[in-house]
Enzyme design. Structure first.
Site, PDB file in Angstrom:
ATOM      1  N   ASN A  87      29.536  29.419  51.041  1.00 43.08           N
ATOM      2  CA  ASN A  87      30.905  29.513  50.587  1.00 43.08           C
ATOM      3  C   ASN A  87      31.523  28.220  50.546  1.00 43.08           C
ATOM      4  O   ASN A  87      31.212  27.276  51.310  1.00 43.08           O
ATOM      5  CB  ASN A  87      31.788  30.340  51.516  1.00 43.08           C
ATOM      6  CG  ASN A  87      33.095  30.741  51.266  1.00 43.08           C
ATOM      7  OD1 ASN A  87      33.343  30.790  49.903  1.00 43.08           O
ATOM      8  ND2 ASN A  87      34.104  30.806  52.250  1.00 43.08           N
TER       9      ASN A  87
ATOM     10  N   MET B 116      37.159  36.533  46.439  1.00 43.55           N
ATOM     11  CA  MET B 116      38.014  37.047  47.628  1.00 43.55           C
ATOM     12  C   MET B 116      37.922  38.425  48.165  1.00 43.55           C
ATOM     13  O   MET B 116      38.820  38.936  48.449  1.00 43.55           O
ATOM     14  CB  MET B 116      39.642  36.794  46.626  1.00 43.55           C
ATOM     15  CG  MET B 116      40.081  35.390  46.168  1.00 43.55           C
ATOM     16  SD  MET B 116      39.913  34.371  47.368  1.00 43.55           S
ATOM     17  CE  MET B 116      40.545  32.811  46.705  1.00 43.55           C
ATOM     18  N   ARG B 117      36.617  38.753  48.319  1.00 47.08           N
ATOM     19  CA  ARG B 117      36.196  39.850  49.048  1.00 47.08           C
ATOM     20  C   ARG B 117      35.415  39.468  50.411  1.00 47.08           C
ATOM     21  O   ARG B 117      34.469  38.567  49.979  1.00 47.08           O
ATOM     22  CB  ARG B 117      35.877  40.788  48.337  1.00 47.08           C
ATOM     23  CG  ARG B 117      36.685  41.419  47.338  1.00 47.08           C
ATOM     24  CD  ARG B 117      36.090  42.518  46.521  1.00 47.08           C
ATOM     25  NE  ARG B 117      36.849  42.921  45.251  1.00 47.08           N
ATOM     26  CZ  ARG B 117      37.636  43.758  45.076  1.00 47.08           C
ATOM     27  NH1 ARG B 117      37.654  44.665  46.040  1.00 47.08           N
ATOM     28  NH2 ARG B 117      38.579  44.024  44.210  1.00 47.08           N
ATOM     29  N   LEU B 118      35.437  40.144  51.329  1.00 43.30           N
ATOM     30  CA  LEU B 118      34.395  39.921  52.404  1.00 43.30           C
ATOM     31  C   LEU B 118      33.158  40.565  52.172  1.00 43.30           C
ATOM     32  O   LEU B 118      33.211  41.634  51.670  1.00 43.30           O
ATOM     33  CB  LEU B 118      35.108  40.616  53.680  1.00 43.30           C
ATOM     34  CG  LEU B 118      36.167  39.981  54.364  1.00 43.30           C
ATOM     35  CD1 LEU B 118      36.779  40.501  55.281  1.00 43.30           C
ATOM     36  CD2 LEU B 118      35.915  38.215  54.580  1.00 43.30           C
TER      37      LEU B 118
ATOM     38  N   GLY C 254      37.872  30.021  38.410  1.00 47.75           N
ATOM     39  CA  GLY C 254      36.583  29.544  38.310  1.00 47.75           C
ATOM     40  C   GLY C 254      36.161  27.830  38.221  1.00 47.75           C
ATOM     41  O   GLY C 254      35.230  27.559  37.870  1.00 47.75           O
ATOM     42  N   SER C 255      37.040  27.204  38.751  1.00 51.34           N
ATOM     43  CA  SER C 255      37.047  25.649  38.675  1.00 51.34           C
ATOM     44  C   SER C 255      35.685  25.404  39.504  1.00 51.34           C
ATOM     45  O   SER C 255      34.866  24.236  39.184  1.00 51.34           O
ATOM     46  CB  SER C 255      38.042  24.710  38.940  1.00 51.34           C
ATOM     47  OG  SER C 255      38.608  24.933  40.398  1.00 51.34           O
ATOM     48  N   ASN C 256      35.587  26.022  40.682  1.00 48.59           N
ATOM     49  CA  ASN C 256      34.277  25.633  41.320  1.00 48.59           C
ATOM     50  C   ASN C 256      32.876  26.155  40.695  1.00 48.59           C
ATOM     51  O   ASN C 256      32.298  25.380  40.661  1.00 48.59           O
ATOM     52  CB  ASN C 256      34.251  26.101  42.742  1.00 48.59           C
ATOM     53  CG  ASN C 256      34.938  25.018  43.669  1.00 48.59           C
ATOM     54  OD1 ASN C 256      34.697  24.012  43.954  1.00 48.59           O
ATOM     55  ND2 ASN C 256      36.428  25.647  44.039  1.00 48.59           N
TER      56      ASN C 256
ATOM     57  N   HIS D 110      35.525  26.551  51.557  1.00 45.84           N
ATOM     58  CA  HIS D 110      36.741  26.905  52.041  1.00 45.84           C
ATOM     59  C   HIS D 110      37.567  25.645  51.733  1.00 45.84           C
ATOM     60  O   HIS D 110      37.110  24.498  52.256  1.00 45.84           O
ATOM     61  CB  HIS D 110      36.702  27.289  53.344  1.00 45.84           C
ATOM     62  CG  HIS D 110      37.943  27.788  53.962  1.00 45.84           C
ATOM     63  ND1 HIS D 110      38.376  29.167  53.382  1.00 45.84           N
ATOM     64  CD2 HIS D 110      38.831  27.342  54.780  1.00 45.84           C
ATOM     65  CE1 HIS D 110      39.346  29.089  54.091  1.00 45.84           C
ATOM     66  NE2 HIS D 110      39.701  28.208  54.876  1.00 45.84           N
TER      67      HIS D 110
HETATM   68  C1  GAR Z   1      39.118  27.156  45.768  1.00 46.33           C
HETATM   69  O1  GAR Z   1      40.184  26.460  46.287  1.00 46.33           O
HETATM   70  C2  GAR Z   1      38.233  27.695  46.817  1.00 46.33           C
HETATM   71  O2  GAR Z   1      37.855  26.855  47.907  1.00 46.33           O
HETATM   72  C3  GAR Z   1      38.969  28.908  47.393  1.00 46.33           C
HETATM   73  O3  GAR Z   1      39.701  29.553  46.325  1.00 46.33           O
HETATM   74  C4  GAR Z   1      39.880  28.368  45.306  1.00 46.33           C
HETATM   75  C5  GAR Z   1      39.086  29.178  43.932  1.00 46.33           C
HETATM   76  O4  GAR Z   1      39.296  28.197  43.058  1.00 46.33           O
HETATM   77  N1  GAR Z   1      38.479  29.804  48.363  1.00 46.33           N
HETATM   78  C6  GAR Z   1      38.951  30.620  49.213  1.00 46.33           C
HETATM   79  O5  GAR Z   1      40.123  30.161  49.597  1.00 46.33           O
HETATM   80  C7  GAR Z   1      38.067  31.577  49.816  1.00 46.33           C
HETATM   81  N2  GAR Z   1      38.358  31.781  51.183  1.00 46.33           N
HETATM   82  P1  GAR Z   1      38.345  28.299  41.812  1.00 46.33           P
HETATM   83  O6  GAR Z   1      38.396  29.669  41.184  1.00 46.33           O
HETATM   84  O7  GAR Z   1      39.050  27.568  40.592  1.00 46.33           O
HETATM   85  O8  GAR Z   1      36.801  27.669  42.086  1.00 46.33           O
END
Ligand code: GAR
Length: 215
Positions: A116, A99-101, A19-21, A118
């Site tokens: 999203n 992490m799901r489509l 959840g950092s984003n 990436h």
């Molecule tokens: C992030 O690096 C995000 O870009 C990636 O998962 C991580 C989640 O971190 N997303 C993907 O790879 C999607 N294909 P977070 O939970 O700390 O935000």
């Protein structure tokens, strides 16, 4: 002259893990001048740290049943998620480590309104562990991409990208950490542009307008 008061856009975040984003988006949106607010965080994982982190920042955060499939939500489950987002009058859905489509029921309900982040320079290194893929491949530059979501894997129109240089002594983990810092900056930046009506989408091309256009 009085500044025009505009309703803030309402954001729903979908996240599966750390959840950092989500935290970066919530904190950015809690600034008074930010043109959008996070109204709900939804996770497909009842144990996801993102739920507690969002609650601590004062944002409603819930787990919704993820259904029987590991990589996507079945239509009945998608319909339930859409219903909850609609109940919260969400304008835009932001995937933040989700992490799901997403499939047809969801995409049709929020057409052109799902984004999203990436952790690579798309179209390189789509899918899981993009940072590890980039490091294994030996690229000299990677980065992060904010894009609209369509029915392709990590393939919708690109809004913002930023480059991160790979150092000789990087590991996949140190590269991922530097990319993550960029993610935390460009995702809120993209959402501000979106909420201000400054993104013009023409096919695959997203133009950033200088002027604000109320959507
Ligand atoms: C992030 O690096 C995000 O870009 C990636 O998962 C991580 C989640 O971190 N997303 C993907 O790879 C999607 N294909 P977070 O939970 O700390 O935000």
């Amino acid at each position: 002259m009085y500044a025009k008061r505009v309703r803030k856009k309402r954001l729903g975040i979908l996240a599966s893990g750390r959840g950092s984003n989500a935290v970066a988006l919530i904190k950015a949106a809690q600034k008074q001048e930010f043109p959008a607010e996070v109204v709900i965080v939804i996770s497909d994982n009842a144990e996801a740290p993102v739920l507690q982190k969002a609650e601590e920042l004062g944002v409603k955060a819930i787990h919704l049943e993820q259904g029987p499939k590991r990589t996507f939500l079945i239509p009945e489950v998608e319909a339930k998620w859409v219903e909850v987002l609609r109940e919260h009058e969400v304008d835009y859905v932001l995937l933040a480590g989700f992490m799901r489509l997403l499939k047809k029921t969801f995409l049709d309900s929020f057409q052109g309104r799902i984004l999203n982040i990436h952790p690579a320079l798309l179209p390189s290194f789509k899918g899981l562990d993009a940072q590890g893929q980039a490091w294994e491949y030996g690229v000299k530059y990677s980065g992060a991409t904010v894009h609209f979501v369509d029915d392709s894997l990590d393939g919708g129109p690109i809004i913002l990208q930023e480059v991160v240089q790979v150092a000789d002594d990087d590991t996949a983990e140190s590269l991922a950490a530097r990319i993550l810092q960029v993610e935390h900056r460009i995702y809120p930046e993209a959402i501000a542009l979106l909420a201000e009506g400054r993104l013009q989408v023409r096919g695959r091309r997203v133009k950033i307008l200088k002027e604000t256009h109320e959507r």
